[in-house]
Scaffold this motif. Structure first.
Motif, PDB file in Angstrom:
ATOM      1  N   GLY A   1      -0.257  15.884  -7.748  1.00 29.14           N
ATOM      2  CA  GLY A   1      -0.331  14.763  -7.017  1.00 29.14           C
ATOM      3  C   GLY A   1      -0.287  14.432  -5.585  1.00 29.14           C
ATOM      4  N   THR A   2      -0.639  15.464  -5.071  1.00 20.88           N
ATOM      5  CA  THR A   2      -0.799  15.626  -3.432  1.00 20.88           C
ATOM      6  C   THR A   2      -2.040  15.804  -3.164  1.00 20.88           C
ATOM      7  OG1 THR A   2      -0.599  18.217  -3.839  1.00 20.88           O
ATOM      8  CG2 THR A   2       1.365  17.354  -3.562  1.00 20.88           C
ATOM      9  N   ILE A   3      -3.061  15.972  -3.749  1.00 17.25           N
ATOM     10  CA  ILE A   3      -4.384  15.960  -3.228  1.00 17.25           C
ATOM     11  C   ILE A   3      -5.054  14.973  -4.299  1.00 17.25           C
ATOM     12  CG2 ILE A   3      -6.529  17.109  -2.564  1.00 17.25           C
ATOM     13  CD1 ILE A   3      -4.654  19.444  -2.432  1.00 17.25           C
ATOM     14  N   THR A   4      -5.959  13.849  -3.727  1.00 17.27           N
ATOM     15  CA  THR A   4      -6.872  12.960  -4.343  1.00 17.27           C
ATOM     16  C   THR A   4      -8.230  13.098  -3.694  1.00 17.27           C
ATOM     17  OG1 THR A   4      -6.327  11.337  -2.700  1.00 17.27           O
ATOM     18  CG2 THR A   4      -4.929  11.437  -4.970  1.00 17.27           C
ATOM     19  N   ALA A   5      -9.195  12.703  -4.611  1.00 13.84           N
ATOM     20  CA  ALA A   5     -10.606  12.383  -4.239  1.00 13.84           C
ATOM     21  C   ALA A   5     -11.119  11.222  -4.802  1.00 13.84           C
ATOM     22  CB  ALA A   5     -11.308  13.792  -4.514  1.00 13.84           C
ATOM     23  N   TYR A   6     -12.085  10.367  -4.323  1.00 17.83           N
ATOM     24  CA  TYR A   6     -12.606   9.298  -4.719  1.00 17.83           C
ATOM     25  C   TYR A   6     -14.086   9.362  -4.534  1.00 17.83           C
ATOM     26  CZ  TYR A   6      -7.867   7.804  -4.373  1.00 17.83           C
ATOM     27  OH  TYR A   6      -6.541   7.606  -4.498  1.00 17.83           O
ATOM     28  N   ALA A   7     -14.860   8.644  -5.528  1.00 18.38           N
ATOM     29  CA  ALA A   7     -16.241   8.359  -5.347  1.00 18.38           C
ATOM     30  C   ALA A   7     -16.371   7.546  -4.127  1.00 18.38           C
ATOM     31  CB  ALA A   7     -16.867   7.624  -6.379  1.00 18.38           C
ATOM     32  N   ASP A   8     -17.573   7.638  -3.329  1.00 17.35           N
ATOM     33  CA  ASP A   8     -17.953   6.828  -2.178  1.00 17.35           C
ATOM     34  C   ASP A   8     -17.647   5.161  -2.489  1.00 17.35           C
ATOM     35  OD1 ASP A   8     -20.123   9.122  -0.642  1.00 17.35           O
ATOM     36  OD2 ASP A   8     -17.962   9.147  -0.719  1.00 17.35           O
ATOM     37  N   SER A   9     -18.273   4.841  -3.632  1.00 18.80           N
ATOM     38  CA  SER A   9     -18.453   3.543  -4.150  1.00 18.80           C
ATOM     39  C   SER A   9     -17.083   2.861  -4.133  1.00 18.80           C
ATOM     40  CB  SER A   9     -19.161   3.611  -5.370  1.00 18.80           C
ATOM     41  OG  SER A   9     -18.487   4.180  -6.471  1.00 18.80           O
ATOM     42  N   VAL A  10     -15.733   3.748  -4.420  1.00 19.13           N
ATOM     43  CA  VAL A  10     -14.652   3.040  -4.609  1.00 19.13           C
ATOM     44  C   VAL A  10     -13.452   3.401  -3.662  1.00 19.13           C
ATOM     45  CG1 VAL A  10     -15.161   3.313  -7.122  1.00 19.13           C
ATOM     46  CG2 VAL A  10     -13.798   5.024  -5.980  1.00 19.13           C
ATOM     47  N   LYS A  11     -14.252   4.086  -2.684  1.00 16.04           N
ATOM     48  CA  LYS A  11     -13.100   4.519  -1.385  1.00 16.04           C
ATOM     49  C   LYS A  11     -12.593   3.827  -0.634  1.00 16.04           C
ATOM     50  CE  LYS A  11     -14.432   8.829  -0.253  1.00 16.04           C
ATOM     51  NZ  LYS A  11     -15.202   9.914   0.513  1.00 16.04           N
ATOM     52  N   GLY A  12     -11.328   3.630  -0.641  1.00 16.96           N
ATOM     53  CA  GLY A  12     -10.671   2.308   0.328  1.00 16.96           C
ATOM     54  C   GLY A  12     -10.242   1.108  -0.454  1.00 16.96           C
ATOM     55  N   ARG A  13     -10.697   1.059  -1.860  1.00 16.87           N
ATOM     56  CA  ARG A  13     -10.394   0.085  -2.854  1.00 16.87           C
ATOM     57  C   ARG A  13      -9.598   0.486  -4.018  1.00 16.87           C
ATOM     58  NH1 ARG A  13     -14.237  -2.379  -5.723  1.00 16.87           N
ATOM     59  NH2 ARG A  13     -15.827  -0.494  -5.599  1.00 16.87           N
ATOM     60  N   PHE A  14      -9.880   1.690  -4.368  1.00 16.68           N
ATOM     61  CA  PHE A  14      -9.174   2.308  -5.522  1.00 16.68           C
ATOM     62  C   PHE A  14      -8.027   3.338  -4.983  1.00 16.68           C
ATOM     63  CE2 PHE A  14     -12.550   1.486  -9.088  1.00 16.68           C
ATOM     64  CZ  PHE A  14     -12.645  -0.070  -8.799  1.00 16.68           C
ATOM     65  N   SER A  15      -7.089   3.716  -5.953  1.00 18.46           N
ATOM     66  CA  SER A  15      -6.143   4.595  -5.482  1.00 18.46           C
ATOM     67  C   SER A  15      -5.537   5.119  -6.845  1.00 18.46           C
ATOM     68  CB  SER A  15      -4.977   4.109  -4.924  1.00 18.46           C
ATOM     69  OG  SER A  15      -3.958   4.830  -4.719  1.00 18.46           O
ATOM     70  N   ILE A  16      -5.849   6.498  -7.060  1.00 21.70           N
ATOM     71  CA  ILE A  16      -5.266   7.412  -8.345  1.00 21.70           C
ATOM     72  C   ILE A  16      -3.926   7.807  -7.900  1.00 21.70           C
ATOM     73  CG2 ILE A  16      -6.428   9.359  -7.498  1.00 21.70           C
ATOM     74  CD1 ILE A  16      -6.752   9.874 -10.456  1.00 21.70           C
ATOM     75  N   SER A  17      -2.850   7.884  -8.898  1.00 19.27           N
ATOM     76  CA  SER A  17      -1.741   8.327  -8.590  1.00 19.27           C
ATOM     77  C   SER A  17      -0.927   8.882  -9.907  1.00 19.27           C
ATOM     78  CB  SER A  17      -0.558   7.317  -8.360  1.00 19.27           C
ATOM     79  OG  SER A  17      -0.490   6.206  -9.169  1.00 19.27           O
TER      80      SER A  17
END
Length: 128
Positions: free
Chosen positions: A55-71
């Motif tokens: 749970g120390t590294i995450t990645a996001y699709a550009d379309s959701v970056k800044g709006r979604f958060s994975i944990s």
């Protein structure tokens, strides 16, 4: 293999928030890298977010970056996707996926074909 069950989907107005949950059973989820994907009608399944085993590294699709958060909470065998500022184009069936890794791995997986196990999905509908 690990079994995955998603929950938390629903109908929400644009600008609203939802928190998706993914419950894992059968194997200790701390050995798995995890991801969220989504599939809208008539479209291919696409990557949304990924998180490594610890749970120390995450990645996001550009379309959701800044709006979604994975944990994730490995002690509870749970993975989450917090979705804020939802848009109508976020409407889709959301899937949780698991990829067997190792606890200390920093690897992330962004492709559908890389994952070993999938849940049945939870529907998210965003109205305008």
């Amino acid at each position: 293999q690990v079994q995955l069950v998603e929950s938390g989907g629903g109908l929400v107005q644009a600008g609203g928030s939802l928190r998706l949950s993914c419950a894992a059973s059968g194997r200790t989820v701390s050995r798995y890298a995890m991801g969220w994907f989504r599939q809208a009608p008539g479209k291919e399944r696409e990557f949304v977010a990924a998180i490594n085993s610890r749970g120390t590294i995450t990645a996001y699709a550009d379309s959701v970056k800044g709006r979604f958060s994975i944990s994730r909470d490995n002690a509870q065998n749970m993975v989450y996707l917090q979705m804020n500022s939802l848009k109508p184009e976020d409407t889709a069936l959301y899937y949780c996926a698991a990829k067997l890794s190792t606890y200390y791995s920093s690897s992330l997986y962004l492709k559908v074909v890389e994952y070993d196990s999938w849940g049945q999905g939870t529907q998210v509908t965003v109205s305008s």
